[in-house]
Design a protein around this motif. Structure first.
Motif, short mmCIF file in Angstrom:
data_model
loop_
_atom_site.label_atom_id
_atom_site.label_comp_id
_atom_site.label_asym_id
_atom_site.label_seq_id
_atom_site.Cartn_x
_atom_site.Cartn_y
_atom_site.Cartn_z
N ASN A 97 -1.44 6.04 10.82
CA ASN A 97 -2.65 5.07 11.14
C ASN A 97 -2.54 4.02 10.02
O ASN A 97 -1.76 4.30 8.91
CB ASN A 97 -3.89 5.84 10.99
N ALA A 98 -3.35 3.07 9.67
CA ALA A 98 -3.30 1.97 8.82
C ALA A 98 -3.62 2.59 7.38
O ALA A 98 -2.94 2.18 6.58
CB ALA A 98 -4.28 0.95 9.07
N ASP A 99 -4.54 3.62 7.24
CA ASP A 99 -4.90 4.21 5.89
C ASP A 99 -3.72 5.10 5.48
O ASP A 99 -3.44 4.93 4.55
CB ASP A 99 -5.98 5.31 6.30
N GLU A 100 -2.96 5.73 6.40
CA GLU A 100 -1.83 6.55 6.03
C GLU A 100 -0.91 5.56 5.52
O GLU A 100 -0.07 5.99 4.66
CB GLU A 100 -1.41 7.58 7.19
N GLU A 101 -0.61 4.48 6.39
CA GLU A 101 0.65 3.61 5.98
C GLU A 101 0.18 2.99 4.64
O GLU A 101 1.22 2.95 3.82
CB GLU A 101 0.69 2.44 7.13
N ALA A 102 -0.99 2.37 4.43
CA ALA A 102 -1.16 1.83 3.07
C ALA A 102 -1.09 2.77 2.01
O ALA A 102 -0.51 2.42 1.09
CB ALA A 102 -2.82 1.42 3.16
N PHE A 103 -1.33 4.03 2.19
CA PHE A 103 -1.43 5.31 0.93
C PHE A 103 0.15 5.44 0.87
O PHE A 103 0.73 5.22 -0.31
CB PHE A 103 -1.75 6.49 1.57
N ILE A 104 1.00 5.53 1.86
CA ILE A 104 2.49 5.91 1.75
C ILE A 104 3.16 4.64 0.83
O ILE A 104 3.83 4.66 0.13
CB ILE A 104 3.26 5.98 3.02
N ARG B 204 5.11 2.46 -4.34
CA ARG B 204 5.22 1.39 -5.37
C ARG B 204 4.85 1.97 -6.63
O ARG B 204 5.38 1.70 -7.57
CB ARG B 204 4.11 0.32 -5.04
N VAL B 205 3.83 2.75 -6.64
CA VAL B 205 3.61 3.87 -8.01
C VAL B 205 4.91 4.62 -8.36
O VAL B 205 5.15 4.32 -9.54
CB VAL B 205 2.47 4.58 -7.76
N MET B 206 5.50 5.15 -7.56
CA MET B 206 6.61 5.98 -7.90
C MET B 206 7.80 4.77 -8.66
O MET B 206 8.76 5.49 -9.38
CB MET B 206 7.18 6.58 -6.75
N LEU B 207 7.84 3.88 -8.13
CA LEU B 207 8.78 2.92 -8.63
C LEU B 207 8.46 2.19 -10.22
O LEU B 207 9.14 2.00 -10.89
CB LEU B 207 9.16 1.72 -7.65
N VAL B 208 7.09 1.81 -9.86
CA VAL B 208 6.50 0.81 -10.97
C VAL B 208 6.18 1.59 -12.22
O VAL B 208 6.33 1.34 -13.44
CB VAL B 208 5.43 0.02 -10.69
N LEU B 209 5.46 2.77 -12.02
CA LEU B 209 4.85 3.35 -13.19
C LEU B 209 5.99 3.89 -14.19
O LEU B 209 5.69 3.77 -15.37
CB LEU B 209 4.00 4.71 -12.68
N PRO B 210 7.04 4.61 -13.81
CA PRO B 210 7.97 4.80 -14.90
C PRO B 210 8.36 3.72 -15.79
O PRO B 210 8.64 3.56 -16.84
CB PRO B 210 9.10 5.38 -14.14
#
Length: 160
Positions: A12-19, A24-30
């Motif tokens: 659903n839209a909320d699940e898609e936004a979360f994924i 993005r966090v997994m790429l950017v944060l490190p």
């Protein structure tokens, strides 16, 4: 996935936004945390993590294979990190007493001092890039959820 959702049910839209946000966090944060440490301390995030894990281990010592596993890098990658830290006198490599084939990485007193010097930069980075954005989120429940889906059959360390 919820207990009632089938594996093929579209997000659903909320699940898609979360994924998408999680990816993005997994790429950017490190990258941003690494940039903070390199910019202020001339130390990579992998070097910091290596010394942090050694500082928390009994006698500040871990077998190279264990250190690679807890830092989530290959053994050859860990060898390169430890070699750099050794050159600066921050880590020593010693033969395992139990198994002469293996090596232990040992955090030196200079390494512990260097880690303590870098800690304020790392702490500020964690606060700025993560904690300051969480607001009133229930950290205990968030941590439990992250731990549940971080443990997979492909994870040889069992998530720990």
């Amino acid at each position: 996935m919820s207990a009632t959702a089938s594996p093929r049910q579209p997000l659903n839209a909320d699940e898609e936004a979360f994924i998408r946000a999680l990816g993005r966090v997994m790429l950017v944060l490190p990258r941003v945390m690494d940039a903070d440490l390199v910019g202020e301390q001339q130390m990579t995030l992998n070097e910091y993590a290596t010394m942090m894990h050694l500082s928390e281990a009994p006698h500040r010592r871990l077998r190279m294979s264990e250190l690679a596993a807890v830092c989530d890098v290959s053994l050859s990658g860990m060898t390169r990190i430890v070699t750099r830290l050794e050159a600066d006198g921050l880590v020593e490599r010693v033969r395992c007493a139990e198994d002469a084939r293996g090596s232990n990485a040992v955090l030196t007193d200079a390494g512990l001092a260097r880690l303590e010097q870098a800690y304020p930069t790392h702490l500020a980075s964690v606060r700025r890039h993560v904690m300051d954005h969480l607001g009133e989120i229930d950290l205990v429940r968030l941590t439990q959820a992250l731990q549940r889906f971080a443990v997979t059959e492909q994870d040889p360390c069992g998530g720990g």
